[in-house]
Motif scaffolding. Sequence first.
Motif, short mmCIF file in Angstrom:
data_model
loop_
_atom_site.label_atom_id
_atom_site.label_comp_id
_atom_site.label_asym_id
_atom_site.label_seq_id
_atom_site.Cartn_x
_atom_site.Cartn_y
_atom_site.Cartn_z
N PRO A 37 0.82 -1.21 0.00
CA PRO A 37 0.00 0.00 0.00
C PRO A 37 0.85 1.26 0.00
N GLY A 38 0.22 2.33 -0.49
CA GLY A 38 0.92 3.61 -0.55
C GLY A 38 0.78 4.22 -1.93
N LEU A 39 1.75 5.04 -2.30
CA LEU A 39 1.72 5.70 -3.59
C LEU A 39 2.18 4.72 -4.68
N VAL A 40 1.32 4.51 -5.68
CA VAL A 40 1.62 3.57 -6.76
C VAL A 40 1.69 4.35 -8.06
N GLN A 41 2.79 4.21 -8.78
CA GLN A 41 2.93 4.90 -10.06
C GLN A 41 2.12 4.19 -11.13
N THR A 42 1.40 4.95 -11.94
CA THR A 42 0.66 4.39 -13.07
C THR A 42 1.51 4.49 -14.33
N ILE A 48 -1.21 7.08 -8.02
CA ILE A 48 -2.44 7.00 -7.24
C ILE A 48 -2.09 6.52 -5.84
N LEU A 49 -2.89 6.94 -4.88
CA LEU A 49 -2.69 6.54 -3.49
C LEU A 49 -3.61 5.37 -3.17
N VAL A 50 -3.02 4.22 -2.88
CA VAL A 50 -3.80 3.02 -2.54
C VAL A 50 -3.63 2.75 -1.05
N GLU A 51 -4.71 2.86 -0.32
CA GLU A 51 -4.63 2.76 1.14
C GLU A 51 -4.67 1.33 1.64
N ASN A 52 -5.26 0.41 0.87
CA ASN A 52 -5.42 -0.97 1.34
C ASN A 52 -4.30 -1.86 0.85
N GLY A 53 -3.85 -2.74 1.74
CA GLY A 53 -2.84 -3.74 1.39
C GLY A 53 -3.48 -5.05 1.02
#
Length: 316
Positions: A37-42, A48-53
């Motif tokens: 989880p965290g900041l994921v580059q597209t 995008i910020l993904v909060e769930n693991g």
Amino acid sequence: MPGVIPFELGIPARIFGGARTPEGRNLYEVVTCSAVPGLVQTDADFPILVENGPEVLEAADTVVVPATHELDDIYVSGRLSGPLAAAFARIRPGTRVVSICTGSYLLAAAGLLDGRPATTHWDSADHFQRLFPQVKVDPDVLYIDDGDILTSAGVASGIDLCLHIVRRDHGTAIANAVARRTVVPPHRDGGQAQYIQRPLPEPQLASTTAARAWALGRLDQPLTLRELAERESMSVRTFTRRFREEVGISPGQWLVQQRVERARHLLESSDLSVDQVAHRAGFGTATSMRQHLHAALGVSPSAYRRTFNSTATPGV
């Protein structure tokens, strides 16, 4: 995954998130997660910020894996490693797993497609088959439903597959409502060709659009290929070729699809007998409709009605 394609990532949220009962109750809860989880580059110019693991995978009824352009390790080894392998290990046995476009590489690398039919983007199909020879790859279809494992071809076919899942879960009325709100065609069959040489007719060439519209208004009547061709002032041979170029399937296959959809709608929304539904959908006899419905859906008309029409008279 890093490098995720935003278009494909947005499809499940848009389609499943838009599925509601007539009273407005959401039929799905859509949760997005990442292996880390965290900041994921597209693959675009924004992250995008993904909060769930990956822990949310343990509670998922359906897992949808979108495409990513960062598959270098998998492209070479054909195996998952590190956080991705750990994430897939959290998916419960029997969970429905879906891939959009080259997300199929992850399903295959996880061993979920061994011995099973699957598809992927047409441009990757040859490489996919060489890397995963145990998978039965069909490069020519929009999507494949193999029960608990479903795979789609490139990009927009992910919309078709997600609408197919909504239709499978909740019937045509709900799926069509989602399609209308999303402003996309309500149904493109999975067996339709994914790569059509000329998806739109050239301006100087006649189209088959008028013939299709004419046929849709007369599905309850016998329709011949010659009649359809005459609507466009074409020979049967020219019409058949043009139809396949524009639609991706033959006129006969298209007519069967439309009649199945008409039958599904009537079974869901009316108390008409099976014989009456068969007549209005253009199958002629209940036996013919049962055969086509079973081939398309794996169920009988009565079983389909029991599932999706709560107001129908029992036993009809």
